[in-house]
Design a protein around this motif. Structure first.
Motif, mmCIF file in Angstrom:
data_model
loop_
_atom_site.group_PDB
_atom_site.id
_atom_site.type_symbol
_atom_site.label_atom_id
_atom_site.label_comp_id
_atom_site.label_asym_id
_atom_site.label_seq_id
_atom_site.Cartn_x
_atom_site.Cartn_y
_atom_site.Cartn_z
ATOM 1 N N ASP A 68 -23.945 -16.890 16.261
ATOM 2 C CA ASP A 68 -25.404 -17.417 15.895
ATOM 3 C C ASP A 68 -25.200 -18.953 16.512
ATOM 4 O O ASP A 68 -24.946 -19.837 15.921
ATOM 5 C CB ASP A 68 -25.865 -17.438 14.448
ATOM 6 C CG ASP A 68 -26.320 -16.039 14.302
ATOM 7 O OD1 ASP A 68 -26.585 -15.118 14.930
ATOM 8 O OD2 ASP A 68 -26.229 -15.870 12.798
ATOM 9 N N VAL A 69 -25.589 -19.084 17.754
ATOM 10 C CA VAL A 69 -25.458 -20.463 18.417
ATOM 11 C C VAL A 69 -26.913 -21.343 17.935
ATOM 12 O O VAL A 69 -27.828 -20.759 18.213
ATOM 13 C CB VAL A 69 -25.677 -20.090 19.751
ATOM 14 C CG1 VAL A 69 -25.524 -21.584 20.568
ATOM 15 C CG2 VAL A 69 -24.075 -19.761 19.921
ATOM 16 N N PRO A 70 -26.509 -22.440 17.345
ATOM 17 C CA PRO A 70 -27.812 -23.358 17.064
ATOM 18 C C PRO A 70 -28.456 -23.822 18.367
ATOM 19 O O PRO A 70 -28.001 -24.077 19.271
ATOM 20 C CB PRO A 70 -27.366 -24.442 16.465
ATOM 21 C CG PRO A 70 -25.908 -24.582 16.647
ATOM 22 C CD PRO A 70 -25.366 -23.132 17.128
ATOM 23 N N VAL A 71 -29.857 -23.709 18.360
ATOM 24 C CA VAL A 71 -30.716 -24.159 19.047
ATOM 25 C C VAL A 71 -31.944 -25.002 18.784
ATOM 26 O O VAL A 71 -32.229 -24.707 17.628
ATOM 27 C CB VAL A 71 -31.380 -23.151 19.974
ATOM 28 C CG1 VAL A 71 -32.653 -23.508 20.893
ATOM 29 C CG2 VAL A 71 -30.564 -21.924 20.510
ATOM 30 N N PRO A 72 -32.018 -26.367 19.117
ATOM 31 C CA PRO A 72 -31.287 -26.930 20.250
ATOM 32 C C PRO A 72 -29.863 -27.403 19.945
ATOM 33 O O PRO A 72 -29.423 -27.588 18.549
ATOM 34 C CB PRO A 72 -32.060 -28.170 20.555
ATOM 35 C CG PRO A 72 -32.679 -28.657 19.417
ATOM 36 C CD PRO A 72 -32.719 -27.513 18.452
ATOM 37 N N HIS A 73 -28.975 -27.840 20.928
ATOM 38 C CA HIS A 73 -27.848 -28.318 20.798
ATOM 39 C C HIS A 73 -27.431 -29.155 22.008
ATOM 40 O O HIS A 73 -28.057 -28.958 23.030
ATOM 41 C CB HIS A 73 -26.608 -27.438 20.275
ATOM 42 C CG HIS A 73 -26.556 -26.227 21.446
ATOM 43 N ND1 HIS A 73 -27.012 -25.037 21.424
ATOM 44 C CD2 HIS A 73 -25.476 -26.350 22.659
ATOM 45 C CE1 HIS A 73 -26.514 -24.399 22.594
ATOM 46 N NE2 HIS A 73 -25.617 -25.378 22.839
ATOM 47 N N PHE A 74 -26.413 -29.903 21.756
ATOM 48 C CA PHE A 74 -25.992 -30.702 22.943
ATOM 49 C C PHE A 74 -24.441 -31.001 23.043
ATOM 50 O O PHE A 74 -23.965 -30.960 21.898
ATOM 51 C CB PHE A 74 -26.886 -32.125 23.552
ATOM 52 C CG PHE A 74 -26.580 -33.158 22.300
ATOM 53 C CD1 PHE A 74 -25.599 -34.088 22.686
ATOM 54 C CD2 PHE A 74 -27.394 -33.249 21.218
ATOM 55 C CE1 PHE A 74 -25.386 -35.113 21.600
ATOM 56 C CE2 PHE A 74 -27.141 -34.114 20.053
ATOM 57 C CZ PHE A 74 -26.159 -35.057 20.280
ATOM 58 N N GLY A 75 -23.856 -31.523 24.275
ATOM 59 C CA GLY A 75 -22.451 -31.721 24.191
ATOM 60 C C GLY A 75 -22.117 -31.801 25.512
ATOM 61 O O GLY A 75 -22.800 -32.017 26.429
ATOM 62 N N VAL A 76 -20.718 -31.707 25.889
ATOM 63 C CA VAL A 76 -20.168 -31.865 26.974
ATOM 64 C C VAL A 76 -19.141 -30.988 27.251
ATOM 65 O O VAL A 76 -18.568 -30.177 26.409
ATOM 66 C CB VAL A 76 -19.556 -33.334 27.055
ATOM 67 C CG1 VAL A 76 -18.683 -33.641 28.567
ATOM 68 C CG2 VAL A 76 -20.602 -34.453 26.687
ATOM 69 N N VAL A 77 -18.889 -30.532 28.810
ATOM 70 C CA VAL A 77 -17.904 -29.647 29.025
ATOM 71 C C VAL A 77 -16.642 -30.521 29.280
ATOM 72 O O VAL A 77 -16.718 -31.496 30.020
ATOM 73 C CB VAL A 77 -18.326 -28.769 30.373
ATOM 74 C CG1 VAL A 77 -17.109 -28.178 30.723
ATOM 75 C CG2 VAL A 77 -19.518 -27.942 30.207
ATOM 76 N N LEU A 78 -15.611 -30.511 28.648
ATOM 77 C CA LEU A 78 -14.410 -31.067 28.762
ATOM 78 C C LEU A 78 -13.242 -30.500 29.563
ATOM 79 O O LEU A 78 -13.374 -29.271 29.577
ATOM 80 C CB LEU A 78 -14.044 -31.546 27.425
ATOM 81 C CG LEU A 78 -14.775 -32.309 26.310
ATOM 82 C CD1 LEU A 78 -14.470 -32.343 25.023
ATOM 83 C CD2 LEU A 78 -15.153 -33.609 27.051
ATOM 84 N N ALA A 79 -12.381 -31.068 30.188
ATOM 85 C CA ALA A 79 -10.988 -30.787 30.496
ATOM 86 C C ALA A 79 -10.264 -29.860 29.157
ATOM 87 O O ALA A 79 -10.388 -30.702 28.083
ATOM 88 C CB ALA A 79 -9.879 -31.605 30.891
ATOM 89 N N PRO A 80 -9.721 -28.760 29.204
ATOM 90 C CA PRO A 80 -8.883 -28.201 28.218
ATOM 91 C C PRO A 80 -8.217 -29.211 27.193
ATOM 92 O O PRO A 80 -8.307 -29.130 26.124
ATOM 93 C CB PRO A 80 -8.224 -27.191 29.040
ATOM 94 C CG PRO A 80 -8.743 -26.852 30.150
ATOM 95 C CD PRO A 80 -9.323 -28.212 30.660
ATOM 96 N N ALA A 81 -7.302 -29.902 27.971
ATOM 97 C CA ALA A 81 -6.574 -30.897 26.827
ATOM 98 C C ALA A 81 -7.519 -31.896 26.135
ATOM 99 O O ALA A 81 -7.347 -31.920 24.929
ATOM 100 C CB ALA A 81 -5.740 -31.726 27.985
ATOM 101 N N ASP A 82 -8.615 -32.148 26.703
ATOM 102 C CA ASP A 82 -9.514 -33.233 26.024
ATOM 103 C C ASP A 82 -10.319 -32.432 24.823
ATOM 104 O O ASP A 82 -10.554 -32.795 23.809
ATOM 105 C CB ASP A 82 -10.388 -33.862 27.069
ATOM 106 C CG ASP A 82 -9.846 -34.727 27.768
ATOM 107 O OD1 ASP A 82 -8.887 -35.306 27.476
ATOM 108 O OD2 ASP A 82 -10.333 -35.119 28.968
#
Length: 148
Positions: A68-82
């Motif tokens: 169950d993915v909450p809506v709305p949400h925000f974030g960033v696509v990171l590099a795997p190590a980050d």
């Protein structure tokens, strides 16, 4: 096209709690601020926590890959190590995950690591890392071995 930083303004109940979470827990550098808002550098993007003591988080969710993915949400696509470092940092801070760090769409073109958690005001955040950034906008979730 060179990717430019995005800007997002969002409500928080308490600026001191927002500062502790975004600067302290997530490690965001603080920019300008006033008695009503604080700018943060979220992995190169400008987010602004605006004081709104009456704001109520929305409690809607959509099913995505069994969660169950909450809506709305925000974030960033990171590099795997980050992404790994952030997952460790958030867990070490004792932040409760709404959706624990895991990999979704395993073996498919859109394979991604993802995690969800909320800030002290209830704003939902998602951070992702793709196995292959060229698949961020993939529409055909064909098995990866078929693409080779």
């Amino acid at each position: 096209m060179t990717l430019r930083p995005f800007h997002l303004a969002f409500p928080v109940h308490d600026l001191a709690a927002a500062r502790a979470f975004y600067a302290g827990t997530l490690g965001c550098a603080e920019g300008r601020s006033s008695d009503a808002w604080i700018d943060f550098d979220l992995f190169g993007h400008q987010i602004v926590a605006h004081l709104d003591p009456a704001a109520v988080p929305v409690a809607v969710a959509n099913e995505v890959d069994g969660h169950d993915v909450p809506v709305p949400h925000f974030g960033v696509v990171l590099a795997p190590a980050d992404w790994d470092a952030l997952a460790d940092r958030v867990a070490a801070a004792g932040v409760a995950f709404g959706i624990a760090p895991h990999t979704r769409f395993k073996g498919l073109a859109g394979e991604q690591s993802t995690m969800f958690f909320r800030d002290p005001s209830g704003n939902a955040l998602e951070f992702k890392a793709f196995a292959d950034d060229s698949m961020i906008f993939a529409t055909d979730l064909t098995r990866v071995e078929q693409l080779a």
